[in-house]
Write a protein that holds these residues in place. Sequence first.
Motif, PDB file in Angstrom:
ATOM      1  N   GLU A  48      -4.724  -3.239  20.160  1.00 20.54           N
ATOM      2  CA  GLU A  48      -4.136  -2.570  18.991  1.00 20.54           C
ATOM      3  C   GLU A  48      -2.576  -2.439  19.379  1.00 20.54           C
ATOM      4  O   GLU A  48      -1.770  -2.436  18.662  1.00 20.54           O
ATOM      5  N   ARG A  56      -9.015  -1.527  13.192  1.00 25.45           N
ATOM      6  CA  ARG A  56      -8.511  -2.486  12.313  1.00 25.45           C
ATOM      7  C   ARG A  56      -9.778  -2.325  10.989  1.00 25.45           C
ATOM      8  O   ARG A  56      -9.364  -2.441   9.867  1.00 25.45           O
ATOM      9  N   LEU A  78       0.177  -3.651   9.865  1.00 28.95           N
ATOM     10  CA  LEU A  78      -0.944  -3.909  10.699  1.00 28.95           C
ATOM     11  C   LEU A  78      -1.999  -4.348   9.864  1.00 28.95           C
ATOM     12  O   LEU A  78      -2.861  -5.111  10.086  1.00 28.95           O
ATOM     13  N   ILE A  79      -2.296  -3.817   8.634  1.00 31.37           N
ATOM     14  CA  ILE A  79      -3.514  -4.109   7.472  1.00 31.37           C
ATOM     15  C   ILE A  79      -3.012  -5.782   7.398  1.00 31.37           C
ATOM     16  O   ILE A  79      -4.127  -6.503   7.463  1.00 31.37           O
ATOM     17  N   ILE A  97      -6.073  -9.679  14.393  1.00 36.15           N
ATOM     18  CA  ILE A  97      -6.565  -8.706  15.265  1.00 36.15           C
ATOM     19  C   ILE A  97      -8.179  -9.015  15.547  1.00 36.15           C
ATOM     20  O   ILE A  97      -9.000  -8.797  14.572  1.00 36.15           O
ATOM     21  N   ILE A 108       0.623   4.520   2.394  1.00 38.24           N
ATOM     22  CA  ILE A 108       0.567   4.204   3.676  1.00 38.24           C
ATOM     23  C   ILE A 108       1.864   4.071   4.403  1.00 38.24           C
ATOM     24  O   ILE A 108       2.513   3.419   3.794  1.00 38.24           O
ATOM     25  N   GLU A 119      -6.765   1.986  -1.209  1.00 37.33           N
ATOM     26  CA  GLU A 119      -5.525   1.833  -1.940  1.00 37.33           C
ATOM     27  C   GLU A 119      -5.323   0.869  -3.015  1.00 37.33           C
ATOM     28  O   GLU A 119      -4.808   0.818  -4.028  1.00 37.33           O
ATOM     29  N   ASP A 120      -5.927  -0.659  -2.556  1.00 35.07           N
ATOM     30  CA  ASP A 120      -5.750  -1.542  -3.535  1.00 35.07           C
ATOM     31  C   ASP A 120      -6.900  -2.749  -3.211  1.00 35.07           C
ATOM     32  O   ASP A 120      -6.328  -3.335  -2.017  1.00 35.07           O
ATOM     33  N   ARG A 168      -8.273   0.744   9.287  1.00 36.14           N
ATOM     34  CA  ARG A 168      -7.273   0.313   8.344  1.00 36.14           C
ATOM     35  C   ARG A 168      -7.801  -0.444   7.162  1.00 36.14           C
ATOM     36  O   ARG A 168      -7.381  -0.194   5.926  1.00 36.14           O
ATOM     37  N   MET A 193      -5.172  -9.556   2.382  1.00 28.26           N
ATOM     38  CA  MET A 193      -4.881  -9.181   3.759  1.00 28.26           C
ATOM     39  C   MET A 193      -5.874  -9.825   4.697  1.00 28.26           C
ATOM     40  O   MET A 193      -5.801  -9.733   5.864  1.00 28.26           O
ATOM     41  N   GLY A 194      -6.750 -10.633   3.943  1.00 30.92           N
ATOM     42  CA  GLY A 194      -8.039 -11.182   4.937  1.00 30.92           C
ATOM     43  C   GLY A 194      -9.085 -10.463   5.347  1.00 30.92           C
ATOM     44  O   GLY A 194      -9.925 -10.679   5.982  1.00 30.92           O
ATOM     45  N   ILE A 195      -9.381  -9.264   4.532  1.00 35.04           N
ATOM     46  CA  ILE A 195     -10.192  -8.180   4.383  1.00 35.04           C
ATOM     47  C   ILE A 195     -11.598  -8.849   3.493  1.00 35.04           C
ATOM     48  O   ILE A 195     -11.212  -8.763   2.431  1.00 35.04           O
ATOM     49  N   HIS A 233      -4.577  -7.901   9.802  1.00 38.40           N
ATOM     50  CA  HIS A 233      -5.885  -7.713   9.910  1.00 38.40           C
ATOM     51  C   HIS A 233      -6.771  -8.922  10.539  1.00 38.40           C
ATOM     52  O   HIS A 233      -7.477  -8.848  11.314  1.00 38.40           O
ATOM     53  N   ALA A 234      -6.423 -10.299   9.972  1.00 40.04           N
ATOM     54  CA  ALA A 234      -7.096 -11.420  10.471  1.00 40.04           C
ATOM     55  C   ALA A 234      -6.685 -11.857  11.795  1.00 40.04           C
ATOM     56  O   ALA A 234      -7.532 -12.804  12.457  1.00 40.04           O
ATOM     57  N   ARG A 277       4.453  -8.145   5.411  1.00 43.58           N
ATOM     58  CA  ARG A 277       3.036  -7.731   5.463  1.00 43.58           C
ATOM     59  C   ARG A 277       2.342  -9.215   5.226  1.00 43.58           C
ATOM     60  O   ARG A 277       1.422  -9.678   5.997  1.00 43.58           O
ATOM     61  N   PHE A 298       0.956  -1.219  -0.336  1.00 35.69           N
ATOM     62  CA  PHE A 298       0.035   0.211  -0.014  1.00 35.69           C
ATOM     63  C   PHE A 298       0.851   1.186   0.175  1.00 35.69           C
ATOM     64  O   PHE A 298       1.541   1.580   0.940  1.00 35.69           O
ATOM     65  N   VAL A 337      -9.016   1.801   4.391  1.00 35.77           N
ATOM     66  CA  VAL A 337      -7.934   2.595   3.687  1.00 35.77           C
ATOM     67  C   VAL A 337      -7.408   1.354   2.789  1.00 35.77           C
ATOM     68  O   VAL A 337      -7.004   1.917   1.654  1.00 35.77           O
ATOM     69  N   ALA A 338      -7.075   0.260   3.293  1.00 33.45           N
ATOM     70  CA  ALA A 338      -6.574  -0.768   2.368  1.00 33.45           C
ATOM     71  C   ALA A 338      -7.476  -0.722   1.128  1.00 33.45           C
ATOM     72  O   ALA A 338      -6.833  -1.138  -0.125  1.00 33.45           O
TER      73      ALA A 338
END
Lengths: 255, 315
Positions: free
Chosen positions: A125, B188, A100-101, A107, A93, B198-199, B191, B206-208, A104-105, A164, A90, B194-195
């Motif tokens: 966090e 999270r 941290l992104i 947190i 950023i 961005e992409d 974030r 990323m698991g989102i 994600h999975a 990452r 990213f 924002v992720a």
Amino acid sequence: MFLLETRQLMKHFGGIMAVNEISLSIEKGEILGMIGPNGSGKSTFVNLLTGIYTPDKGQTIFKNQDITTLPVHRITEIGIARTFQNLRVFQNISVMTNILIGRHAQIHNSLWEVYLRPLSAWKREKAAREKALEFLELAHLTDRRDELAKNLPYGEQRLLEICRALASEPELLLLDEPCAGMNPVEMDTLAEFIQRIKASGTTIFIIEHNMRFIMAVAERIVVLNMGKKFKEGSPLEIQSDRGVQSIYLGEEEDV
Amino acid sequence: MPKISKKSAVKFNVISHLAVIAGLAVLPFIIENPYYLGITNLILIYTILCMGLNLILGYTGLLSLGHAAFYGLGGYATAILMTRYGFSFLPALIISGLLALIFGMLLGVPTRKVRGDYFCLLTIAFGEIFRLVAQAWIPFTGGAMGIVGIPIPRIFSWTIRSETDFYYLGLILVVFTYLSLVLLTASRFGRAFVAIREDELAASVMGINTPAYKILAFSIGSFYAGLAGSYLAVYQTTITPSSFRLDESCLMIIMVIVGGMGSLLAPISGVIIMTLATEAFRSLADYRMLIIGVIMVTVLLFRPQGLFGTAAFKD
Ligand SMILES: Nc1ncnc2c1ncn2[C@@H]1O[C@H](COP(=O)(O)OP(=O)(O)OP(=O)(O)O)[C@@H](O)[C@H]1O
Ligand SMILES: [Mg+2]
């Protein structure tokens, strides 16, 4: 014991058979390499494993679970992380936030906790930040944590992308041409980094064009040619294989 | 490079925050003139709207041209609940926000996987449908005449009547909006938004769960528009469909872009500039949009990321 297995995985784009009935397995704890000429289907294969493409036919089994049709984010959650051939950190950023992104999975704050129990959410966090520093430490990027990713030199961006991916604590890490665009010094750093990742117990699958690198790093190599599995063996076997040499030589004659 | 010690930085931070809070608390005593106080209240309304829109547009990268419709939903909900069903203000306010949130979800579900430009078109369509329904469903919405005689709001024993009272009500809503967004964007969830901006593909890797997070950002952002609409209803004591046209949505987008996307407070500068500009050129009704456009282009020529923004439109 295999960690991941594909059974006759197949994917075509129009008339192009990008991946043609590829069956292979990745053993737990190993570093498996994949090579093949341009357009032989390597990236498509990784995209099939990570749910970005759904195969036309075949199956992917990970930890005894059929993951063939799982969505991308679920596959990350159950333990497969990856990097991209054309680098997708990213850019706008900070390095820290990138990690941290990536985490994600891992947190587990719910929306409810974020709003109504901000203190406990904040503690998680904080723990995540400390953990993120460990990953940055692995790649010697700790000093860079507050910089925007785009301000890092290319080689470090590649390392950041691996960090990452590691931040999700995967069991299987897929690297699509991690050396692309690196100079020899950066490549040595990367090779050492990969050994440290392996030592921490993560299984690694690397696609790589650079022969010197892949022969040094991988324990076993699969060769693809025109979407098919062409050969599989130890680096020594692959290096001395006539057939493998000829597909690469054939490519060079074309140029 | 000399470094400011962490302790003194924190101290400075606390002091500057306290100064801002004190300034905002006594502002009505400095401004006094009810006309200017009215403009200040307008700025508060747009601040709530644009902070919500910034979550959708600046953080998540979704271009929503339907924000005025969610604003209107909140306005009509409060107007109808208070005039016809005898609701008092506080429950009407909460229901208005939640209604906008629910409609945000309803619109978000079918549009979660469409490309950005289609999403934008669908939000325009939603905004137009909302306005047409508000105009045509006369028994319920009062048609083009709208709803008049919305009662004076009371919160417990506080009767909100003067411009100053409304200033404090608006300020409370702005502070609520800001603090709740601070919690969200520092988590999270923020974030993940924002992720996605961005992409989106990398974000999903990323698991989102990107479709779900887009719906979330869109509906939470719309929630604040519902609150702003509720405030508008009791502030104006009338509500008409003409307050919620497409150009109102455009104006909010311009405010966010001029102020700057992707940081919580940046849009406020855009809100202030644009509200003052619209007020100053009110007599030139026909040229108002033109002047607004000129201001936007000028700002973006010199600062593509807006006055205080961190994220620019992607090329
Ligand atoms: N999304 C797509 N749409 C159409 N064709 C595609 C798509 N992705 C890949 N292909 C085609 O599938 C074939 C395999 O491509 P792939 O990217 O998997 O090769 P690769 O082995 O990774 O090559 P390289 O070494 O250049 O990275 C190529 O012929 C490519 O043009
Ligand atoms: Mg490739």
